[in-house]
Design a protein around this motif. Structure first.
Motif, mmCIF file in Angstrom:
data_model
loop_
_atom_site.group_PDB
_atom_site.id
_atom_site.type_symbol
_atom_site.label_atom_id
_atom_site.label_comp_id
_atom_site.label_asym_id
_atom_site.label_seq_id
_atom_site.Cartn_x
_atom_site.Cartn_y
_atom_site.Cartn_z
ATOM 1 N N ALA A 1 6.621 2.055 2.034
ATOM 2 C CA ALA A 1 6.697 3.417 1.485
ATOM 3 C C ALA A 1 5.314 3.903 1.068
ATOM 4 C CB ALA A 1 7.637 3.425 0.279
ATOM 5 N N ALA A 2 4.273 3.296 1.619
ATOM 6 C CA ALA A 2 2.899 3.534 1.171
ATOM 7 C C ALA A 2 2.391 4.938 1.467
ATOM 8 C CB ALA A 2 1.959 2.522 1.821
ATOM 9 N N GLN A 3 1.385 5.313 0.694
ATOM 10 C CA GLN A 3 0.687 6.577 0.934
ATOM 11 C C GLN A 3 0.090 6.555 2.341
ATOM 12 O OE1 GLN A 3 -2.135 7.586 -2.247
ATOM 13 N NE2 GLN A 3 -1.128 6.059 -3.529
ATOM 14 N N GLY A 4 0.304 7.618 3.077
ATOM 15 C CA GLY A 4 -0.288 7.735 4.408
ATOM 16 C C GLY A 4 0.440 6.967 5.490
ATOM 17 N N ALA A 5 1.522 6.255 5.163
ATOM 18 C CA ALA A 5 2.262 5.505 6.174
ATOM 19 C C ALA A 5 3.259 6.431 6.865
ATOM 20 C CB ALA A 5 2.990 4.323 5.542
ATOM 21 N N SER A 6 3.300 6.334 8.181
ATOM 22 C CA SER A 6 4.276 7.133 8.929
ATOM 23 C C SER A 6 5.667 6.570 8.632
ATOM 24 C CB SER A 6 3.988 7.013 10.430
ATOM 25 O OG SER A 6 4.076 5.656 10.824
ATOM 26 N N GLY A 7 6.627 7.442 8.443
ATOM 27 C CA GLY A 7 7.993 6.982 8.191
ATOM 28 C C GLY A 7 8.224 6.398 6.810
ATOM 29 N N ALA A 8 7.288 6.611 5.886
ATOM 30 C CA ALA A 8 7.432 6.068 4.527
ATOM 31 C C ALA A 8 8.638 6.644 3.798
ATOM 32 C CB ALA A 8 6.155 6.344 3.727
ATOM 33 N N TRP A 9 9.111 7.793 4.241
ATOM 34 C CA TRP A 9 10.249 8.449 3.591
ATOM 35 C C TRP A 9 11.510 7.577 3.605
ATOM 36 C CZ3 TRP A 9 14.719 9.370 6.281
ATOM 37 C CH2 TRP A 9 14.642 9.293 7.679
ATOM 38 N N VAL A 10 11.639 6.683 4.601
ATOM 39 C CA VAL A 10 12.847 5.854 4.702
ATOM 40 C C VAL A 10 12.929 4.900 3.515
ATOM 41 C CG1 VAL A 10 14.130 4.202 6.120
ATOM 42 C CG2 VAL A 10 12.833 6.039 7.221
ATOM 43 N N LEU B 1 13.002 2.699 -10.440
ATOM 44 C CA LEU B 1 13.143 2.663 -8.978
ATOM 45 C C LEU B 1 12.763 4.007 -8.377
ATOM 46 C CD1 LEU B 1 16.427 0.626 -8.500
ATOM 47 C CD2 LEU B 1 14.266 0.166 -7.330
ATOM 48 N N MET B 2 13.130 5.095 -9.057
ATOM 49 C CA MET B 2 12.787 6.421 -8.545
ATOM 50 C C MET B 2 11.310 6.739 -8.769
ATOM 51 S SD MET B 2 16.264 8.546 -9.135
ATOM 52 C CE MET B 2 16.625 7.971 -10.770
ATOM 53 N N VAL B 3 10.734 6.174 -9.830
ATOM 54 C CA VAL B 3 9.296 6.363 -10.067
ATOM 55 C C VAL B 3 8.488 5.678 -8.963
ATOM 56 C CG1 VAL B 3 7.369 5.873 -11.629
ATOM 57 C CG2 VAL B 3 9.549 6.660 -12.561
ATOM 58 N N VAL B 4 8.894 4.451 -8.555
ATOM 59 C CA VAL B 4 8.144 3.769 -7.490
ATOM 60 C C VAL B 4 8.281 4.502 -6.159
ATOM 61 C CG1 VAL B 4 8.230 1.483 -8.584
ATOM 62 C CG2 VAL B 4 9.935 2.071 -6.876
ATOM 63 N N ALA B 5 9.369 5.279 -6.005
ATOM 64 C CA ALA B 5 9.502 6.099 -4.796
ATOM 65 C C ALA B 5 8.583 7.308 -4.853
ATOM 66 C CB ALA B 5 10.958 6.555 -4.632
ATOM 67 N N ALA B 6 8.440 7.896 -6.044
ATOM 68 C CA ALA B 6 7.616 9.097 -6.209
ATOM 69 C C ALA B 6 6.121 8.782 -6.240
ATOM 70 C CB ALA B 6 8.019 9.825 -7.493
ATOM 71 N N CYS B 7 5.768 7.650 -6.838
ATOM 72 C CA CYS B 7 4.361 7.226 -6.933
ATOM 73 C C CYS B 7 4.161 6.052 -5.983
ATOM 74 C CB CYS B 7 4.019 6.812 -8.365
ATOM 75 S SG CYS B 7 4.272 8.115 -9.564
ATOM 76 N N SER B 8 3.556 6.324 -4.855
ATOM 77 C CA SER B 8 3.515 5.324 -3.786
ATOM 78 C C SER B 8 2.320 4.383 -3.874
ATOM 79 C CB SER B 8 3.491 6.028 -2.429
ATOM 80 O OG SER B 8 4.646 6.804 -2.284
ATOM 81 N N HIS B 9 2.550 3.219 -3.316
ATOM 82 C CA HIS B 9 1.540 2.157 -3.188
ATOM 83 C C HIS B 9 0.444 2.621 -2.230
ATOM 84 C CE1 HIS B 9 0.018 -1.909 -2.382
ATOM 85 N NE2 HIS B 9 0.828 -2.363 -3.313
ATOM 86 N N ARG B 10 -0.741 2.065 -2.381
ATOM 87 C CA ARG B 10 -1.807 2.341 -1.408
ATOM 88 C C ARG B 10 -1.425 1.742 -0.054
ATOM 89 N NH1 ARG B 10 -7.046 -0.634 -3.469
ATOM 90 N NH2 ARG B 10 -6.156 -0.064 -5.443
#
Length: 197
Positions: free
Chosen positions: A43-52, A90-99
């Motif tokens: 789900a990283a920043q800049g990853a294609s398909g991270a929305w899943v 869990l929703m915070v980790v979805a909103a604030c993404s990993h590098r």
């Protein structure tokens, strides 16, 4: 089983499925490995398909909050509050993404730091809830054992991830699998106890 119980199990299953299939939505050229890279990295920043993966985290969080919202399902205040926090985090980790795992991909360091803080807190409150339930004499012995096993796994597996980063993805997925099983057992158990009463 009530329709609410069935829907909660469905929500849990959908969340597990989304997090499980998330790597398949990433571009092959990004070099993602489910053994090395974590679910957060899918789900990283800049990853294609991270929305899943992000949708998987949100679905899991909402399912947990829905389960905990019914006070009769979890009467003890410490695990109830801790699991409520777990659902929100869990929703915070979805909103604030990993590098992104590739160092060449630009990222927002503040968002990455917020993700790390939320993920660490998430692990802490989950262990707190499980330990409180494991020590509760009002819980059936089998459930207390499951709580203890889940708590130990939630401490040992992240420690192993730090020591064995080349296995971090697999170790985190094992930890998540245990958490999903734990929540599934809680939902089924609470449904059975409500039928008895």
């Amino acid at each position: 089983m009530s329709y609410k119980g069935a829907l909660r199990l469905l929500g849990l299953g959908v969340a597990a499925l989304l997090l499980g299939i998330a790597p398949a939505f990433l571009a092959p050229g990004e070099g993602y490995s489910w053994i090395v890279q974590t679910t957060s990295e899918s789900a990283a920043q800049g990853a294609s398909g991270a929305w899943v993966a992000r949708l998987g985290f949100v679905t899991w969080g909402l399912t947990v909050l829905w389960f905990v919202a019914d006070r009769s399902r979890l009467a003890q205040p410490v695990p109830r509050v801790a699991l409520r926090m777990f659902g929100v985090l869990l929703m915070v980790v979805a909103a604030c993404s990993h590098r992104h795992w590739l160092p060449s991909v630009p990222f927002d360091p503040v968002e990455d730091q917020l993700h790390s803080i939320a993920a660490s807190l998430m692990g802490f409150v989950f262990v707190l809830a499980l330990l409180a339930l494991a020590l509760s004499r009002s819980r059936p012995k089998g459930l207390r054992l499951l709580n203890a096993v889940g708590a130990v796994a939630s401490i040992v597996l992240p420690a192993l991830m730090a020591v064995l980063p080349e296995w971090a993805g697999l170790l985190q997925r094992s930890m998540f699998a245990i958490a999903f099983v734990w929540f599934g057992v809680q939902i089924v158990s609470s449904e059975r106890s409500s039928h008895v009463s």
